[in-house]
Write a protein that holds these residues in place. Sequence first.
Motif, PDB file in Angstrom:
ATOM      1  N   PRO A   5      25.666  87.572  62.551  1.00  0.00           N
ATOM      2  CA  PRO A   5      24.893  88.822  62.386  1.00  0.00           C
ATOM      3  C   PRO A   5      24.845  89.666  63.651  1.00  0.00           C
ATOM      4  O   PRO A   5      24.521  90.852  63.585  1.00  0.00           O
ATOM      5  N   GLU A   6      25.174  89.076  64.805  1.00  0.00           N
ATOM      6  CA  GLU A   6      25.104  89.827  66.058  1.00  0.00           C
ATOM      7  C   GLU A   6      26.350  90.678  66.308  1.00  0.00           C
ATOM      8  O   GLU A   6      26.387  91.442  67.264  1.00  0.00           O
ATOM      9  N   VAL A   7      27.400  90.531  65.461  1.00  0.00           N
ATOM     10  CA  VAL A   7      28.613  91.330  65.617  1.00  0.00           C
ATOM     11  C   VAL A   7      28.941  92.004  64.288  1.00  0.00           C
ATOM     12  O   VAL A   7      28.386  91.671  63.239  1.00  0.00           O
ATOM     13  N   HIS A   8      29.863  92.939  64.328  1.00  0.00           N
ATOM     14  CA  HIS A   8      30.255  93.687  63.133  1.00  0.00           C
ATOM     15  C   HIS A   8      30.894  92.763  62.102  1.00  0.00           C
ATOM     16  O   HIS A   8      31.579  91.793  62.449  1.00  0.00           O
ATOM     17  N   LYS A  16      28.079  82.014  64.694  1.00  0.00           N
ATOM     18  CA  LYS A  16      27.709  82.261  66.077  1.00  0.00           C
ATOM     19  C   LYS A  16      28.911  82.754  66.868  1.00  0.00           C
ATOM     20  O   LYS A  16      30.005  82.207  66.750  1.00  0.00           O
ATOM     21  N   TYR A  17      28.698  83.796  67.655  1.00  0.00           N
ATOM     22  CA  TYR A  17      29.722  84.297  68.575  1.00  0.00           C
ATOM     23  C   TYR A  17      29.493  83.632  69.919  1.00  0.00           C
ATOM     24  O   TYR A  17      28.449  83.810  70.550  1.00  0.00           O
ATOM     25  N   ILE A  18      30.466  82.828  70.358  1.00  0.00           N
ATOM     26  CA  ILE A  18      30.281  82.043  71.578  1.00  0.00           C
ATOM     27  C   ILE A  18      31.289  82.473  72.636  1.00  0.00           C
ATOM     28  O   ILE A  18      32.390  82.917  72.320  1.00  0.00           O
TER      29      ILE A  18
END
Length: 1054
Positions: free
Chosen positions: A223-226, A269-271
Amino acid sequence: MAGNDWINSYLEAILDVGPGLDDAKSSLLLRERGRFSPTRYFVEEVITGFDETDLHRSWARAQATRGPKERNTRLENMCWRIWNLARQKKQLESEQAKWTHKRRLERERGRREAVADLSEDLSEGEKGDNISDLSTHGESTRGRLPRISSVETIEAWASQQKGKNMYIVLISLHGLIRGENMELGRDSDTGGQVKYVVELARALGSMPGVYRVDLLTRQVSSPEVHFSYGEPTEMITRHGAESFMNEMTELGESSGSYIIRIPCGPKDKYIPKEQLWPHIPEFVDGALNHILQISKVLGEQIGDGRPVWPVAIHGHYADAGDAAALLSSALNVPMIFTGHSLGRDKLEQLLRQGRLSKEEINSTYKIMRRIKAEELSIDASEIVITSTRQEIDEQWRLYDGFDPILERKLRARIRRNVSCYGRFMPRMVVIPPGMEFHHIVPHEFDMDGEAEGHEIGKKSPDPSIWGDIMRFFSNPRKPMILALARPDPKKNLTTLVKAFGECRQLRELANLILIMGNRDDVDEMSSTSASVFLSILKMIDKYDLYGQVAFPKHHKQSDVPEIYRLAAKTKGVFINPAFIEPFGLTLIEAAAYGLPIVATKNGGPVDIHRVLDNGLLVDPHDQQSIADALLKLVAAKQLWVRCRANGLKNIHLFSWPEHCKTYLSKIAGCKPRQPRWLKSDDDDDNSESDSPSDSLRDIHDISLNLKFSYDGHKSGNKETVDGSLDSDDRKSKLENAVFSWSKGILKNTQNSDKNDQTSGAGKFPALRRRKHVFVIAVDGDPTSGLSESVEKIFEAVEKERTEGSVGFILATSFNMFEMNSFLLSEGMNPSNFDAFICNSGGDLYYSSLHSEDGPFVVDLYYHSHIEYRWGGEGLRRTLARWAASTVVKEGDKEEHVVVEDEESAANYCYSFKVRKPGMIPPVKELRKLMRIQALRCHAVYCQNGSKINVLPVLASRSQALRYLFLRWNIDLSKMVVFVGESGDTDYEGLLGGLHKSVVLKGVCSNSSILHTNRSYPLSDVIPQDSPNIQTTEEGCRSSELRDSLQKLGILKGE
């Protein structure tokens, strides 16, 4: 002493120091001479030696403290911190000097031994060649770029490529990648590399002879990225949509360039890239699945029903290089590598800064894991592509696997067709990144009117980004000095602002634009970026640069061309003042828009300036040099015009078509590789079009003709002129003859085997029919609980084993003689197992259904699959020499720690016995020793350290499992690997990927001693809290083991 006046003198130096200080270095000795100055000591030893941007912040907080007692305490603590930093710096410098000296001695010793093995000296003419002046084929390239330079040449080359249908795979793992509206500068992982790989894929996809390009990256559904970063597939559109669609119709529905997003790691999750290492095996398995599917689809479209294999797999950066090495090994295709930035170089820079110890650097950046991946990439790559020669001469030579001097010697021997005795070096090729220039039309602008040559008419509105920039300036008509970089200390923007602020003439003549990525709130920036940004704000305030410096908060990628145009319109200058710039793509972009450049003299800009001749190079540490160069270009209009003209005239040398032409010509020079069974099937018109299905009789006959024996007897081997062995030669010829003969047998017996094949009973091997495959990879010696683990696993799935839905593979460090002895001693029937991975992955056998002819059948295709860069006899001799040097003295006697085990050795595994396991050097030292001598291999310490197996560089037990997936279409997600609590030094490779893993706690715990001297902890590479890994209780029963399998979803609950 009144209060803390001496402390204040230290702190006041932060702001008061000027350029008048000399360069005296031995400040500590001044105290002894009676001339000690605390302020001078602070300035020379701390301010000029460290990049501690938060020191000023600490000083400001201390000064703002009202209570004098607390204030003095803060100041005194800060001074102790400064003293500690200076002490730390000297300690790190001493350690670095020792490491450099040790490395130089190791490199020289390894080079001497390698040259002694090569046994022939170079001629005087060959000695004169320098690697930086030679291409990979030996021709001189001094003073020119090996690139095409005319439209006619491009068209002639393109006509030669027609009819080829190449499939190319690119890999770039970290960051956020999409084809349009790239969020460059969003974070440190989404920078120039993202733009480069997307544009490379786009350009390659439009080249003649290239049918499809896949750019593989990680899927991010967070949800934190497009949401677009979670789409599995994205087509990269070429410039000119109408012609693109026409080409698509002509070529086929699967042609073109695509971004393929492979799920791996946390799904939501974007890590950052430092946390991706444990998930690379999962990415490799997913990528392997995708490539296999696409190869079949392309085979239907353009391959006459045969799979179309990639011509090359190209990894970008260390993480993708690691993945590309494993993929190229599994698929047996050539690998290409581009480092972009290198771990050893970064480690040296961080150590020189003195902020962090080596342990802290490794913990923060996982730098040792990154360096290991880069070393493996050198081992596996056919070609290493660099942007500049500086990268080769100053950065790649830091690695064990690349030695420019030894590379020159090997290349000379290859030119003379003389054996290199198993030694290999990748080809280092300089190919500067390309650019797309078709949409760039530079004009002669004047701030008072339209572009020259335009007809009089309605004036087009200015781009919105122009307004966002010009609102900062009190006089926006002055020439603009443009810097485009992240707020990172190594980009050196603070020195640029200081140079601008302290040069009155430059401030009067020009404005300064700083495009420093995007930001919403300074407090939300990373600590490093925020520190640099705040330092710049303080300098703007200190030098009163309000109305002269612009630093907009936001810009889109599509705004960047307009920013270049604005600077060119004002007759401005582009500057890149970085301490070191690997390439400098922005310099080429700026030149394309007609901007002269001022650039650092360290790194890629040197090569760019040599070609374009459109500006000046400066020392990034010399702020006066920066100010002088900018003033010279801004004030001298004739020089500005000449630099602009030179840049526009020569810029075509960096176009994407030329880049891709050079790129494809280098790929064409690689020896084509693909799995051996595909070559055999290609020659057989009557072979089945689905997955390979050799009959049991075919493979069994091969094993009989090779006369495999359990006693490990080896005939005497005589070395031939080219360094190979007579026995190897005979074996290769025999294999080819048997392959041809067995295909004939298959044709003649097709009808008789039809009923067996229809029923499935005649299919080979049996594991193709299994619903699940259990791999028992419990390490240790034969008496360390392997048999108990096997019996417990059998008991846990007795029902499924009886039904035949579960098959078993035994994967150990044993050779086949030891394996057979183990089975006999434990009363186990070889037919209980479908396959045996022996010699730590050096051999692969299947159980035979015809017991009268022997219990085991060798897979010779596997040998051809893993033999890439196998050093053969040259490697064996070097290993034997190393073993002979490992001696320990006990009184007057010398005893060898390691001895060669000739009886246990195999064609693709050299074995050594360890008499004193506690005294052998770590496995990383043995790998380094071989790499220094250009020998590529995979050394495995096994059986609790009592044995060493040395295999081909990309052979391992985990890679053998991928081979079984590729060869027999076994679903990796239906595979379960059983391992102990610890294991051999290849243990980590068995715990990642799509397969499930069960860790038997308490089993093989003694093997943990083999991992005590690792460069990085196992936690850096083993996924934590993975749903694919279950750990049992110590001494678990078969029922508890079954519960673990149910939790993994392998077995259904009762």
